[in-house]
Scaffold this active site. Structure first.
Site, mmCIF file in Angstrom:
data_model
loop_
_atom_site.group_PDB
_atom_site.id
_atom_site.type_symbol
_atom_site.label_atom_id
_atom_site.label_comp_id
_atom_site.label_asym_id
_atom_site.label_seq_id
_atom_site.Cartn_x
_atom_site.Cartn_y
_atom_site.Cartn_z
ATOM 1 N N CYS A 134 39.270 21.732 56.106
ATOM 2 C CA CYS A 134 39.237 20.548 55.255
ATOM 3 C C CYS A 134 40.445 20.613 54.321
ATOM 4 O O CYS A 134 40.850 21.705 53.920
ATOM 5 C CB CYS A 134 37.945 20.554 54.439
ATOM 6 S SG CYS A 134 37.860 19.195 53.254
ATOM 7 N N ARG B 262 26.912 17.130 48.941
ATOM 8 C CA ARG B 262 27.309 18.423 48.361
ATOM 9 C C ARG B 262 27.121 18.454 46.852
ATOM 10 O O ARG B 262 27.667 17.622 46.125
ATOM 11 C CB ARG B 262 28.767 18.762 48.708
ATOM 12 C CG ARG B 262 29.150 20.142 48.172
ATOM 13 C CD ARG B 262 30.503 20.650 48.661
ATOM 14 N NE ARG B 262 30.587 20.544 50.090
ATOM 15 C CZ ARG B 262 31.505 19.812 50.729
ATOM 16 N NH1 ARG B 262 32.410 19.158 50.060
ATOM 17 N NH2 ARG B 262 31.502 19.750 52.032
ATOM 18 N N CYS C 202 41.069 15.673 34.916
ATOM 19 C CA CYS C 202 41.627 16.775 35.704
ATOM 20 C C CYS C 202 42.513 17.740 34.907
ATOM 21 O O CYS C 202 43.422 17.329 34.191
ATOM 22 C CB CYS C 202 42.412 16.203 36.877
ATOM 23 S SG CYS C 202 42.931 17.492 38.027
ATOM 24 N N CYS D 158 44.557 11.247 36.328
ATOM 25 C CA CYS D 158 43.093 11.302 36.393
ATOM 26 C C CYS D 158 42.554 11.947 35.103
ATOM 27 O O CYS D 158 42.887 13.103 34.802
ATOM 28 C CB CYS D 158 42.647 12.102 37.611
ATOM 29 S SG CYS D 158 43.510 11.606 39.109
ATOM 30 N N CYS E 82 38.322 24.704 52.615
ATOM 31 C CA CYS E 82 38.868 23.462 52.078
ATOM 32 C C CYS E 82 40.066 23.774 51.171
ATOM 33 O O CYS E 82 39.922 24.514 50.198
ATOM 34 C CB CYS E 82 37.769 22.753 51.294
ATOM 35 S SG CYS E 82 38.319 21.198 50.594
ATOM 36 N N CYS F 82 50.559 17.772 38.408
ATOM 37 C CA CYS F 82 50.341 16.576 39.239
ATOM 38 C C CYS F 82 50.775 15.303 38.494
ATOM 39 O O CYS F 82 50.454 15.131 37.318
ATOM 40 C CB CYS F 82 48.860 16.487 39.613
ATOM 41 S SG CYS F 82 48.503 15.105 40.711
ATOM 42 N N CYS G 80 35.260 13.137 53.877
ATOM 43 C CA CYS G 80 34.506 13.725 52.769
ATOM 44 C C CYS G 80 34.874 12.910 51.534
ATOM 45 O O CYS G 80 36.031 12.908 51.121
ATOM 46 C CB CYS G 80 34.913 15.191 52.608
ATOM 47 S SG CYS G 80 34.246 15.976 51.139
HETATM 48 N N1 SAM Z 1 44.871 15.726 44.269
HETATM 49 C C1 SAM Z 1 43.893 15.409 45.222
HETATM 50 C C2 SAM Z 1 43.091 14.187 44.879
HETATM 51 O O1 SAM Z 1 42.903 13.900 43.697
HETATM 52 O O2 SAM Z 1 42.609 13.545 45.801
HETATM 53 C C3 SAM Z 1 42.962 16.551 45.532
HETATM 54 C C4 SAM Z 1 42.446 17.467 44.464
HETATM 55 S S1 SAM Z 1 41.339 16.750 43.273
HETATM 56 C C5 SAM Z 1 41.259 18.060 42.096
HETATM 57 C C6 SAM Z 1 39.772 16.702 44.073
HETATM 58 C C7 SAM Z 1 38.581 16.150 43.329
HETATM 59 O O3 SAM Z 1 38.077 17.120 42.426
HETATM 60 C C8 SAM Z 1 38.776 14.945 42.468
HETATM 61 O O4 SAM Z 1 38.805 13.765 43.206
HETATM 62 C C9 SAM Z 1 37.557 14.986 41.562
HETATM 63 O O5 SAM Z 1 36.494 14.261 42.126
HETATM 64 C C10 SAM Z 1 37.221 16.477 41.509
HETATM 65 N N2 SAM Z 1 37.487 17.017 40.158
HETATM 66 C C11 SAM Z 1 38.682 17.264 39.617
HETATM 67 N N3 SAM Z 1 38.556 17.737 38.356
HETATM 68 C C12 SAM Z 1 37.237 17.778 38.093
HETATM 69 C C13 SAM Z 1 36.470 18.134 36.949
HETATM 70 N N4 SAM Z 1 37.042 18.540 35.820
HETATM 71 N N5 SAM Z 1 35.129 18.050 37.015
HETATM 72 C C14 SAM Z 1 34.541 17.633 38.163
HETATM 73 N N6 SAM Z 1 35.211 17.256 39.266
HETATM 74 C C15 SAM Z 1 36.534 17.324 39.246
HETATM 75 C C1 DTB Z 2 35.274 17.746 45.268
HETATM 76 O O1 DTB Z 2 34.642 16.667 45.275
HETATM 77 N N1 DTB Z 2 35.125 18.705 44.363
HETATM 78 C C2 DTB Z 2 36.038 19.789 44.630
HETATM 79 C C3 DTB Z 2 36.708 19.354 45.966
HETATM 80 N N2 DTB Z 2 36.179 18.051 46.174
HETATM 81 C C4 DTB Z 2 38.147 19.435 46.147
HETATM 82 C C5 DTB Z 2 36.955 20.030 43.503
HETATM 83 C C6 DTB Z 2 36.257 20.279 42.207
HETATM 84 C C7 DTB Z 2 37.281 20.571 41.183
HETATM 85 C C8 DTB Z 2 36.690 21.033 39.922
HETATM 86 C C9 DTB Z 2 37.690 21.281 38.866
HETATM 87 C C10 DTB Z 2 38.678 22.368 39.134
HETATM 88 O O2 DTB Z 2 38.371 23.385 39.808
HETATM 89 O O3 DTB Z 2 39.784 22.237 38.648
HETATM 90 FE FE1 SF4 Z 3 46.224 15.135 40.634
HETATM 91 FE FE2 SF4 Z 3 43.982 16.116 39.602
HETATM 92 FE FE3 SF4 Z 3 44.200 13.513 40.060
HETATM 93 FE FE4 SF4 Z 3 44.043 15.212 42.150
HETATM 94 S S1 SF4 Z 3 42.471 14.832 40.623
HETATM 95 S S2 SF4 Z 3 45.445 13.488 41.921
HETATM 96 S S3 SF4 Z 3 45.126 16.974 41.299
HETATM 97 S S4 SF4 Z 3 45.421 14.708 38.602
#
Ligand code: SAM
Ligand code: DTB
Ligand code: SF4
Length: 343
Positions: free
Chosen positions: A143, A275, A75, A72, A112, A68, A203
């Site tokens: 979703c 959630r 992530c 963030c 989702c 990506c 959401c």
């Molecule tokens: N790329 C899209 C975005 O960022 O909107 C969708 C996928 S993103 C992985 C969805 C959400 O997962 C993020 O906004 C964040 O709140 C949560 N998330 C991602 N990595 C995480 C982590 N290591 N621990 C907890 N929550 C996480």
């Molecule tokens: C949200 O708030 N948590 C979910 C969903 N929306 C998409 C994602 C959690 C991701 C946790 C880290 C991972 O699985 O990589």
């Molecule tokens: Fe990309 Fe992860 Fe950020 Fe979603 S949360 S925009 S997958 S870097």
């Protein structure tokens, strides 16, 4: 307490807006009350709007993993972080539908689908729309979380049958740029607005344990509660620290503070599903029980989230049995029960 009306609220009400604006001050007062009082208030509000023993179950699938362009700091999927995650292409529609069928058989009512994109490319939209149509046809709620959406993309998703769009504000406006620099808090709100204007359910929530203060957590919830319409679904994630990311060694959030945030979300957004999202593998049964008592009424099921671990069905079944919890039926099934018709 919420019944103290601020001058802003009084003005809004005088102008005919029936929903009071939540001020930071009101939210802080609720958040900092003695824990037992906070939990009592949250559980009282919860019971006014929901069956206190029913939990909505969603299932996640990563339809496009890794690589990506966003930065963030939490992530595993950011190309900026050396996390060792292998990037993959957008999954074939048939594979997504096969996974969704399994989730439905295991009792999920909402599917989702998440993609590691800044925003969807127009060339990907046809496949994404086919996924929505296919999952919807199975009788599950749909979703997606695909990054930023233009108004046109939001409309196309709605027309294909997308019920919910997940797009987290993640933290307070103040702390946002400490976590993400490749987009702004305002960008996030703009997509939420596009999703709402297209007629989809929203959401949106955030992550705790990224080094933010209690003030940041409270302000994040105040932002969500004060949206023109609050999100129908509010995911509260506990940071899963991923080696290689900027936040790999962030100070973990204290469990009691985590429960306080859940309770505040329940009180500020009484009709939303709250959630208990990422991070459950590191939570004890007792902590999860306290979160449900504080008003959390939704979880992700299955043994993986997008890339990280989740407790899995057999562990959740045991927890539900111990706590006397049951899966929440679909809204249309609840309505059918009230009218005496088959859903
Ligand atoms: N790329 C899209 C975005 O960022 O909107 C969708 C996928 S993103 C992985 C969805 C959400 O997962 C993020 O906004 C964040 O709140 C949560 N998330 C991602 N990595 C995480 C982590 N290591 N621990 C907890 N929550 C996480
Ligand atoms: C949200 O708030 N948590 C979910 C969903 N929306 C998409 C994602 C959690 C991701 C946790 C880290 C991972 O699985 O990589
Ligand atoms: Fe990309 Fe992860 Fe950020 Fe979603 S949360 S925009 S997958 S870097």
């Amino acid at each position: 307490m919420l019944d103290k009306i601020s001058p802003e609220t009084a003005n809004a009400q005088a102008a005919g807006d029936p929903r009071p604006m939540i001020t930071g001050e009101m939210a802080r007062e609720i958040y900092h009350q003695p824990f037992n009082d906070l939990l009592f208030q949250a559980q009282t509000v919860h019971r006014q709007h929901f069956d206190a023993n029913a939990i909505q179950m969603s299932r996640l699938l990563s339809i496009k993993t890794g690589g990506c362009p966003e930065d963030c700091g939490y992530c595993s999927q950011s190309a900026h972080a050396p996390t060792g995650l292998k990037a993959s292409k957008l999954m074939e529609v048939e594979r997504v539908l096969a996974e969704a069928r399994k989730a439905k058989e295991a009792g999920s009512t909402r599917y989702c689908m998440g993609a590691a994109w800044r925003s969807p490319k127009d060339r990907d939209m046809d496949m994404v729309l086919a996924m929505v149509q296919g999952v919807k046809a199975m009788g599950m709620e749909t979703c997606m979380t695909l990054g930023m959406l233009s108004p046109e993309q939001a409309l196309r998703l709605k027309e294909a049958g997308l019920d919910y769009y997940n797009h987290n504000v993640d933290t307070s406006e103040r702390y946002y740029s400490e976590v993400i620099t490749s987009r702004s808090f305002a960008d996030r709100l703009e997509t939420l607005d596009n999703v709402r204007s297209a007629g989809m359910k929203v959401c949106s929530g955030g992550i705790l344990g990224m080094g933010e203060t209690a003030e940041d957590r409270i302000d994040m919830l105040v932002t969500l509660a004060n949206l023109p319409e609050p999100p129908e679904s509010v995911p509260v994630n506990m940071l899963i620290p991923i080696p290689g990311t900027k936040l790999a060694n962030a100070e973990p959030v204290h469990p009691v503070d985590f429960v306080r945030v859940i309770a505040l979300a329940r009180i500020l957004m009484p009709t939303s599903h709250v959630r208990l999202s990422a991070g459950r593998t590191e939570m004890t049964d007792e902590l999860q029980a306290l979160c449900f008592l504080a008003g959390a009424n939704s979880i992700f099921t299955g043994d993986t989230l997008l890339t990280a671990d989740n407790p899995g069905e057999s562990q959740d079944e045991k927890l539900f049995k111990r706590l006397g919890l049951k899966p929440e039926p679909l809204q249309m099934e609840i309505e059918a029960e009230h009218t005496g018709c088959d859903a």
